[in-house]
Design an enzyme around this catalytic site. Sequence first.
Site, mmCIF file in Angstrom:
data_model
loop_
_atom_site.group_PDB
_atom_site.id
_atom_site.type_symbol
_atom_site.label_atom_id
_atom_site.label_comp_id
_atom_site.label_asym_id
_atom_site.label_seq_id
_atom_site.Cartn_x
_atom_site.Cartn_y
_atom_site.Cartn_z
ATOM 1 N N GLU A 256 1.004 -1.181 0.031
ATOM 2 C CA GLU A 256 -0.007 0.101 0.153
ATOM 3 C C GLU A 256 0.787 1.229 -0.023
ATOM 4 O OE1 GLU A 256 -3.057 0.066 3.115
ATOM 5 O OE2 GLU A 256 -4.471 -0.903 1.833
ATOM 6 N N HIS A 277 8.981 -27.001 -0.485
ATOM 7 C CA HIS A 277 8.185 -27.988 -1.032
ATOM 8 C C HIS A 277 7.004 -27.509 -1.733
ATOM 9 C CE1 HIS A 277 10.572 -30.839 1.154
ATOM 10 N NE2 HIS A 277 10.883 -29.845 2.282
ATOM 11 N N LYS A 366 -13.556 -0.208 -4.056
ATOM 12 C CA LYS A 366 -14.566 0.498 -3.034
ATOM 13 C C LYS A 366 -15.973 1.107 -3.909
ATOM 14 C CE LYS A 366 -12.006 1.781 1.224
ATOM 15 N NZ LYS A 366 -11.708 2.847 1.834
HETATM 16 O O1 PA5 Z 1 -3.006 1.159 5.853
HETATM 17 C C1 PA5 Z 1 -4.065 1.786 5.674
HETATM 18 O O2 PA5 Z 1 -4.229 2.990 5.718
HETATM 19 C C2 PA5 Z 1 -5.286 1.014 5.341
HETATM 20 O O3 PA5 Z 1 -4.797 -0.510 5.345
HETATM 21 C C3 PA5 Z 1 -6.331 1.045 6.491
HETATM 22 O O4 PA5 Z 1 -5.914 0.534 7.602
HETATM 23 C C4 PA5 Z 1 -7.592 0.210 6.141
HETATM 24 O O5 PA5 Z 1 -8.045 0.289 4.837
HETATM 25 C C5 PA5 Z 1 -8.679 0.345 7.318
HETATM 26 O O6 PA5 Z 1 -9.130 1.594 7.311
HETATM 27 P P1 PA5 Z 1 -9.953 2.001 8.496
HETATM 28 O O7 PA5 Z 1 -9.063 1.868 9.941
HETATM 29 O O8 PA5 Z 1 -10.050 3.404 8.411
HETATM 30 O O9 PA5 Z 1 -11.128 1.151 8.736
#
Ligand code: PA5
Length: 376
Positions: A256, A277, A366
């Site tokens: 990310e 394996h 989303k």
């Molecule tokens: O690293 C990030 O920002 C994302 O992976 C969020 O943690 C994830 O989308 C969850 O978001 P939220 O805590 O707003 O529900």
Amino acid sequence: MIDLNFNPRIDEEKASKIMEEIKADPMGGWVELPAKTTEEDLQKIHEIADKIKENSEVLVCIGIGGSYLGHRAIIEALRPKSGVEVIYAGNSLSQREQDYIWEQIGDRDFSINVISKSGTTLEPAKAFEFFKAKLAERYGVAEAARRVYATTDAEKGLLHDEAVRDGYTRLTVPDNIGGRYSVLTPVGLLPMAVAGVDIDALISGAKETMENPEHAVKYGFMRYVLGSKGYDTEVFASFEPCTMYFNEWIKQLFGESEGKNHQGVFPASVVYSTDLHSLGQFMQDGRRNLWETIINYPTDELNAKVVKAVLTAHVTGRIPVLKLDVPSFDEKGFGELIYFFEMACATSAKLFGVNPFDQPGVEAYKNELKKLMAEE
Ligand code: PA5
């Protein structure tokens, strides 16, 4: 300190400029977090954890991505035994999975820790709806509210508003720390403390890397160099099955943070010797677009021989192999490692010219899902 089997010469001026930029970034709150976490902060977490431990056999932790993977990684790796089992929900939209989680809870007393910085993420929101209803059925509305612990923004968001309205115990995700850098905030600290992880030692480990970040920065530079030379995949290899979720946490952190503007290195993982394996053949002899980063935890004699054998075999097979030696398999060692990867990740993302702290690509799925749900 995490030791390295490589020592690249890096542009020191560039490295310190990048570190300054990371620290000054509005989302750079994690950089000094280990030093800024006070005894009172930790005491507050311990008190809430004790309250949960008094009346619960299970803590259902609801969250996804950065609001989930970090604490699961440490709890699964260290297998602490506080008497409370932490069960994870809200990290998919599968009803089958949710029913299974409910079955696992069975007749045991439980509380919920719902974790969402934005307070609007669909997966945890749906799971919270489900488990909140179960809580109210079992304990009545008033007691159910006393069994909900909401970790979210201090001032805004749907979850925040509901928590204020219904009187849940609230914990705060700092504004200047994004999800995947939040494991050392209440996001990860509360579930870990409930499970029996020594969170004080975890923070002190992180502080150690914070004070000595050179190796993390070198590793960040090394990733960029390899990535720029056409090695487009990094395979994180560990030799301890219980660290599988730690690999998952690392993959989310890099995936990310770096995967933007068609840049970055694809993060993959293996756990040996199991995967010797299955994926071992590809690693040894497949397409040479990858390198391997061995996370070398202290281990038993035989397993250490496997590490040595893999390293020699894979170098012979022409895979660049980076080895990170973790000093101890405990909270302190994992604290060091968490901060090491956070700093390395922010550094390499900067070198790739992308923002390590946003995730615009997540919105695409989303939006598509919203459209489909609106069609119903
Ligand atoms: O690293 C990030 O920002 C994302 O992976 C969020 O943690 C994830 O989308 C969850 O978001 P939220 O805590 O707003 O529900």
